[in-house]
Design an enzyme around this catalytic site. Structure first.
Site, PDB file in Angstrom:
ATOM      1  N   ASP A  39       0.924  -1.317  -0.190  1.00 44.46           N
ATOM      2  CA  ASP A  39      -0.033  -0.088   0.029  1.00 44.46           C
ATOM      3  C   ASP A  39       0.699   1.253  -0.056  1.00 44.46           C
ATOM      4  O   ASP A  39       1.861   1.500   0.496  1.00 44.46           O
ATOM      5  CB  ASP A  39      -0.982  -0.044   1.394  1.00 44.46           C
ATOM      6  CG  ASP A  39      -1.922   1.058   1.096  1.00 44.46           C
ATOM      7  OD1 ASP A  39      -3.285   0.480   1.049  1.00 44.46           O
ATOM      8  OD2 ASP A  39      -1.875   2.183   1.044  1.00 44.46           O
ATOM      9  N   ILE A  40       0.537   2.135  -0.904  1.00 46.01           N
ATOM     10  CA  ILE A  40       1.348   3.425  -0.928  1.00 46.01           C
ATOM     11  C   ILE A  40       1.305   4.319   0.479  1.00 46.01           C
ATOM     12  O   ILE A  40       2.064   5.156   0.575  1.00 46.01           O
ATOM     13  CB  ILE A  40       0.731   4.572  -2.006  1.00 46.01           C
ATOM     14  CG1 ILE A  40       1.891   5.464  -2.556  1.00 46.01           C
ATOM     15  CG2 ILE A  40      -0.672   5.047  -1.634  1.00 46.01           C
ATOM     16  CD1 ILE A  40       1.513   6.041  -3.814  1.00 46.01           C
ATOM     17  N   GLU A 105     -12.367   3.269  -1.131  1.00 50.86           N
ATOM     18  CA  GLU A 105     -11.829   4.695  -1.945  1.00 50.86           C
ATOM     19  C   GLU A 105     -11.702   4.233  -3.584  1.00 50.86           C
ATOM     20  O   GLU A 105     -11.910   4.992  -4.357  1.00 50.86           O
ATOM     21  CB  GLU A 105     -10.672   5.124  -1.410  1.00 50.86           C
ATOM     22  CG  GLU A 105     -10.843   5.730  -0.162  1.00 50.86           C
ATOM     23  CD  GLU A 105      -9.545   6.182   0.415  1.00 50.86           C
ATOM     24  OE1 GLU A 105      -8.232   6.025   0.012  1.00 50.86           O
ATOM     25  OE2 GLU A 105      -9.625   7.009   1.705  1.00 50.86           O
ATOM     26  N   VAL A 106     -10.998   2.988  -3.454  1.00 52.86           N
ATOM     27  CA  VAL A 106     -10.648   2.515  -4.957  1.00 52.86           C
ATOM     28  C   VAL A 106     -11.596   1.630  -5.442  1.00 52.86           C
ATOM     29  O   VAL A 106     -12.023   0.507  -4.734  1.00 52.86           O
ATOM     30  CB  VAL A 106      -9.292   1.911  -4.976  1.00 52.86           C
ATOM     31  CG1 VAL A 106      -8.863   1.493  -6.217  1.00 52.86           C
ATOM     32  CG2 VAL A 106      -8.244   3.061  -4.713  1.00 52.86           C
ATOM     33  N   HIS A 110     -10.556  -5.112  -3.807  1.00 52.31           N
ATOM     34  CA  HIS A 110      -9.081  -5.594  -3.129  1.00 52.31           C
ATOM     35  C   HIS A 110      -9.322  -5.772  -1.833  1.00 52.31           C
ATOM     36  O   HIS A 110     -10.283  -5.491  -0.974  1.00 52.31           O
ATOM     37  CB  HIS A 110      -8.248  -4.187  -3.080  1.00 52.31           C
ATOM     38  CG  HIS A 110      -8.767  -2.938  -2.634  1.00 52.31           C
ATOM     39  ND1 HIS A 110      -9.774  -2.191  -3.555  1.00 52.31           N
ATOM     40  CD2 HIS A 110      -8.688  -2.200  -1.535  1.00 52.31           C
ATOM     41  CE1 HIS A 110      -9.981  -1.090  -2.663  1.00 52.31           C
ATOM     42  NE2 HIS A 110      -9.336  -1.298  -1.436  1.00 52.31           N
ATOM     43  N   HIS A 112      -7.019  -6.063   1.943  1.00 51.56           N
ATOM     44  CA  HIS A 112      -5.800  -5.497   2.775  1.00 51.56           C
ATOM     45  C   HIS A 112      -5.307  -6.561   3.444  1.00 51.56           C
ATOM     46  O   HIS A 112      -6.141  -7.253   4.201  1.00 51.56           O
ATOM     47  CB  HIS A 112      -6.313  -4.307   3.406  1.00 51.56           C
ATOM     48  CG  HIS A 112      -6.744  -3.217   2.977  1.00 51.56           C
ATOM     49  ND1 HIS A 112      -6.006  -2.007   2.745  1.00 51.56           N
ATOM     50  CD2 HIS A 112      -8.032  -2.774   2.223  1.00 51.56           C
ATOM     51  CE1 HIS A 112      -6.952  -1.022   2.114  1.00 51.56           C
ATOM     52  NE2 HIS A 112      -8.142  -1.373   1.946  1.00 51.56           N
TER      53      HIS A 112
END
Ligand code: 5GP
Length: 129
Positions: A39-40, A105-106, A110, A112
């Site tokens: 993750d960024i 958000e995206v 996905h 995590h």
């Protein structure tokens, strides 16, 4: 039609662009079903994202619409990533935000993976409310 409150799949979302190689990522693992990368903006010492190779906006969409081999291959990849990162002994947390209340958000499904420190109990910020 996708099964989700997030609308149709947006091919310009950031994870679609990562899958196409248009945006770099710190790749950890890749197979025919999934891509895993750091993750960024990590929220734990280990914070990994695992995304399926397919056009699914959310968990609701993925669980309802993805072909069975992709569903099984994706979740096997999540386990493989955790195991190959050496996380099985100390443990880790999986999280998938779905839709507005969860703060997704995206708009590309996905999971995590959080690990590397004690993670507390569940939903600390909004406990009981
Ligand atoms: P969500 O809130 O949708 O469950 O989580 C989206 C996650 O994607 C966030 O943790 C955020 O830091 C991460 N993220 C957003 N943009 C990028 C990006 O360009 N690269 C990477 N590696 N992670 C990103």
């Amino acid at each position: 039609m996708p099964v989700s409150g997030l609308g149709p799949y947006d091919d310009q979302n950031v994870f679609a662009r990562i899958l196409r190689g248009e945006i770099p990522c710190q790749k950890i693992y890749e197979d025919e079903f999934a891509l895993a990368f750091h993750d960024i903006a990590p929220q734990a010492p280990v914070h990994v994202l695992v995304i399926p190779k397919g056009r699914f906006v959310s968990f609701a969409d993925f669980s309802a619409q993805a072909p069975a081999p992709l569903i099984s291959g994706f979740f096997r990849a999540v386990g493989t990533v955790a195991r190959e990162m050496g996380l099985d002994a100390e443990g880790y947390r999986l999280l998938a935000n779905m839709g507005p209340l969860a703060g997704q958000e995206v708009p590309h499904f996905h999971v995590h993976i959080f690990a590397g420190k004690p993670l507390g109990r569940m939903l600390v910020a909004s406990a009981g409310q």
